[in-house]
Design an enzyme around this catalytic site. Sequence first.
Site, short mmCIF file in Angstrom:
data_model
loop_
_atom_site.label_atom_id
_atom_site.label_comp_id
_atom_site.label_asym_id
_atom_site.label_seq_id
_atom_site.Cartn_x
_atom_site.Cartn_y
_atom_site.Cartn_z
N CYS A 93 0.34 -2.36 7.80
CA CYS A 93 -0.95 -2.98 8.08
C CYS A 93 -0.81 -4.49 7.89
CB CYS A 93 -2.02 -2.41 7.15
SG CYS A 93 -3.61 -3.29 7.20
N CYS A 96 -3.20 -5.58 4.52
CA CYS A 96 -2.86 -5.23 3.13
C CYS A 96 -1.42 -4.78 2.95
CB CYS A 96 -3.80 -4.15 2.62
SG CYS A 96 -3.59 -2.53 3.40
N CYS A 154 -6.93 1.50 8.63
CA CYS A 154 -6.11 1.57 7.42
C CYS A 154 -6.97 2.12 6.29
CB CYS A 154 -5.59 0.18 7.07
SG CYS A 154 -4.73 0.09 5.48
N CYS A 157 -7.55 -0.83 3.29
CA CYS A 157 -8.38 -2.03 3.47
C CYS A 157 -9.42 -1.90 4.58
CB CYS A 157 -7.51 -3.25 3.74
SG CYS A 157 -6.66 -3.19 5.33
N CYS A 177 -2.55 4.95 19.49
CA CYS A 177 -2.50 3.75 20.33
C CYS A 177 -2.90 2.56 19.46
CB CYS A 177 -3.45 3.93 21.51
SG CYS A 177 -3.36 2.63 22.74
#
Length: 208
Positions: A93, A96, A154, A157, A177
């Site tokens: 991510c 984070c 995510c 976060c 995707c």
Amino acid sequence: MFALSARHALRRTRIFAIPRFFADSRQDSDNPDKRYSGPAATMDNKSEKVTVNKEELRKRLTPVQYQVTQEAGTERPFTGCYNKHYEKGVYQCIVCHQDLFSSETKYDSGCGWPAFNDVLDKGKVTLHRDASIPGGNILLLIAHPERIRTEVRCARCNAHMGHVFEDGPKPTRKRYCINSASIEFVNADPATSSPPVATPTAAPIAQQ
């Protein structure tokens, strides 16, 4: 006469259902307890909820990265730096730095965005009904409620990653995707790493 009444009832059910889908798709993004912008060095790699400081995040991310992750934007197809990227490693991510996807599950779907057929751990992402409509055509969604998409965020976060579809390869049949702007790559062998190449693009568009 009965068939006509049933048809009207179904139509009314669909119309009243749409606002509920919109509310569900927004409620988590409005939660201030799911936001983070601090340095990666202070974080471990577990899916614990973190707080995002939007002002600090604006300074750290590019405008496209911010719009995609914080405003659920979508980069233009075939422009992301990871669309044709196949080095071995892990995709994290961008907000984070939590590990989310592996190069082992990445494949070329031809859709124009990085595609994965699985996540590293189901607990590292959350799935949400997304009733946003490309082009704002709400009548299209009312007529075809099956077009409501599944958004991927995510779990740590709450950053927007992309969407997941049921048209991927075996064994999962999933196609995650994912926007290149929402992830960063960590090479399994830093000595052989080469920087990914992105195609210049304008602001993201809300379509995927």
